[in-house]
Design a protein around this motif. Sequence first.
Motif, PDB file in Angstrom:
ATOM      1  N   LYS A 116       1.255  -1.106   0.168  1.00  0.00           N
ATOM      2  CA  LYS A 116      -0.208   0.292  -0.268  1.00  0.00           C
ATOM      3  C   LYS A 116       0.849   1.289  -0.097  1.00  0.00           C
ATOM      4  O   LYS A 116       0.945   2.629  -0.641  1.00  0.00           O
ATOM      5  N   ILE A 117       1.722   0.864   0.511  1.00  0.00           N
ATOM      6  CA  ILE A 117       2.903   2.949   0.386  1.00  0.00           C
ATOM      7  C   ILE A 117       4.111   2.030   0.511  1.00  0.00           C
ATOM      8  O   ILE A 117       4.805   0.974   0.878  1.00  0.00           O
ATOM      9  N   SER A 118       5.192   3.151   0.192  1.00  0.00           N
ATOM     10  CA  SER A 118       6.982   2.680  -0.465  1.00  0.00           C
ATOM     11  C   SER A 118       7.283   1.994   0.874  1.00  0.00           C
ATOM     12  O   SER A 118       7.110   2.967   2.068  1.00  0.00           O
ATOM     13  N   LEU A 119       8.654   1.903   0.843  1.00  0.00           N
ATOM     14  CA  LEU A 119       9.375   0.965   1.964  1.00  0.00           C
ATOM     15  C   LEU A 119       9.828   2.948   2.448  1.00  0.00           C
ATOM     16  O   LEU A 119       9.676   3.229   3.759  1.00  0.00           O
ATOM     17  N   ARG A 120       9.860   4.182   1.706  1.00  0.00           N
ATOM     18  CA  ARG A 120      10.639   5.230   1.958  1.00  0.00           C
ATOM     19  C   ARG A 120       9.888   5.530   3.491  1.00  0.00           C
ATOM     20  O   ARG A 120       9.942   6.053   4.001  1.00  0.00           O
ATOM     21  N   ARG A 121       7.925   6.078   3.070  1.00  0.00           N
ATOM     22  CA  ARG A 121       7.290   6.198   3.506  1.00  0.00           C
ATOM     23  C   ARG A 121       7.314   5.289   5.165  1.00  0.00           C
ATOM     24  O   ARG A 121       6.866   5.889   5.721  1.00  0.00           O
ATOM     25  N   VAL A 122       7.331   4.474   4.358  1.00  0.00           N
ATOM     26  CA  VAL A 122       6.917   3.616   6.000  1.00  0.00           C
ATOM     27  C   VAL A 122       8.362   3.733   6.931  1.00  0.00           C
ATOM     28  O   VAL A 122       8.127   4.176   8.113  1.00  0.00           O
ATOM     29  N   THR A 123      10.059   4.389   6.690  1.00  0.00           N
ATOM     30  CA  THR A 123      10.412   4.446   7.214  1.00  0.00           C
ATOM     31  C   THR A 123      10.421   6.568   8.001  1.00  0.00           C
ATOM     32  O   THR A 123      10.787   6.159   8.705  1.00  0.00           O
ATOM     33  N   GLN A 124      10.130   6.761   7.631  1.00  0.00           N
ATOM     34  CA  GLN A 124       9.490   8.020   7.341  1.00  0.00           C
ATOM     35  C   GLN A 124       8.999   8.675   8.951  1.00  0.00           C
ATOM     36  O   GLN A 124       8.988   8.967   9.752  1.00  0.00           O
ATOM     37  N   ILE A 125       7.661   7.550   8.745  1.00  0.00           N
ATOM     38  CA  ILE A 125       6.348   7.530   9.802  1.00  0.00           C
ATOM     39  C   ILE A 125       7.449   6.573  10.522  1.00  0.00           C
ATOM     40  O   ILE A 125       6.868   7.466  11.855  1.00  0.00           O
ATOM     41  N   ALA A 126       7.702   5.946  10.665  1.00  0.00           N
ATOM     42  CA  ALA A 126       8.347   4.729  11.794  1.00  0.00           C
ATOM     43  C   ALA A 126       9.927   5.677  12.522  1.00  0.00           C
ATOM     44  O   ALA A 126      10.124   6.353  14.199  1.00  0.00           O
ATOM     45  N   ASP A 127      10.049   6.849  11.701  1.00  0.00           N
ATOM     46  CA  ASP A 127      11.359   7.897  12.002  1.00  0.00           C
ATOM     47  C   ASP A 127      10.762   9.294  13.161  1.00  0.00           C
ATOM     48  O   ASP A 127      11.175   9.420  14.482  1.00  0.00           O
ATOM     49  N   VAL A 128       9.364   9.157  12.501  1.00  0.00           N
ATOM     50  CA  VAL A 128       8.796  10.368  13.636  1.00  0.00           C
ATOM     51  C   VAL A 128       7.986   9.541  14.794  1.00  0.00           C
ATOM     52  O   VAL A 128       8.381  10.503  15.605  1.00  0.00           O
ATOM     53  N   ILE A 129       7.579   8.467  14.574  1.00  0.00           N
ATOM     54  CA  ILE A 129       6.934   7.895  16.146  1.00  0.00           C
ATOM     55  C   ILE A 129       8.516   7.792  16.798  1.00  0.00           C
ATOM     56  O   ILE A 129       7.921   7.926  17.579  1.00  0.00           O
ATOM     57  N   MET A 130       9.933   7.431  16.629  1.00  0.00           N
ATOM     58  CA  MET A 130      10.537   7.704  17.307  1.00  0.00           C
ATOM     59  C   MET A 130      11.658   8.516  18.209  1.00  0.00           C
ATOM     60  O   MET A 130      11.523   8.650  19.164  1.00  0.00           O
ATOM     61  N   LEU A 131      11.215   9.674  17.464  1.00  0.00           N
ATOM     62  CA  LEU A 131      11.255  10.529  17.221  1.00  0.00           C
ATOM     63  C   LEU A 131      10.473  11.409  18.648  1.00  0.00           C
ATOM     64  O   LEU A 131      11.017  11.642  19.644  1.00  0.00           O
ATOM     65  N   VAL A 132       9.291  11.215  18.507  1.00  0.00           N
ATOM     66  CA  VAL A 132       7.815  11.253  19.548  1.00  0.00           C
ATOM     67  C   VAL A 132       8.655  10.947  20.901  1.00  0.00           C
ATOM     68  O   VAL A 132       8.228  10.993  21.941  1.00  0.00           O
ATOM     69  N   LEU A 133       8.540   9.848  20.529  1.00  0.00           N
ATOM     70  CA  LEU A 133       8.634   8.663  21.814  1.00  0.00           C
ATOM     71  C   LEU A 133      10.420   8.976  22.366  1.00  0.00           C
ATOM     72  O   LEU A 133       9.929   9.062  23.776  1.00  0.00           O
TER      73      LEU A 133
END
Length: 109
Positions: free
Chosen positions: A79-96
């Motif tokens: 459904k979405i690109s690996l790059r987008r998944v990585t960007q989302i994970a980066d934001v989640i890790m930053l918030v945590l």
Amino acid sequence: GLLRSGADDLGRPAMSNSKVVATSFGRILVAEFGDITQIVTANLAAGSDHPISVGIGATLALWAVGAIAILGGQNLLTKISLRRVTQIADVIMLVLSVSSIVSAAAGAR
């Protein structure tokens, strides 16, 4: 079948099923060794009258998380690109990370 023959998309020879299992086991073992999950499990086992039950529960939980990651990851990438998944994970890790720092600073007062 489970065994692949030929080459992968990058032209590398395909690995046998047992080689894939051994490689993924080794990498996950090294990556997770000393992780907070093991520390929490050790604390639970040390404080419990049933350490074997703690071990079984922890193993089942890790298997469930692994299955969710494998199945969810395969479906997510359709459904979405690996790059987008990585960007989302980066934001989640930053918030945590920010949340942990704020929580630690508030607890230090």
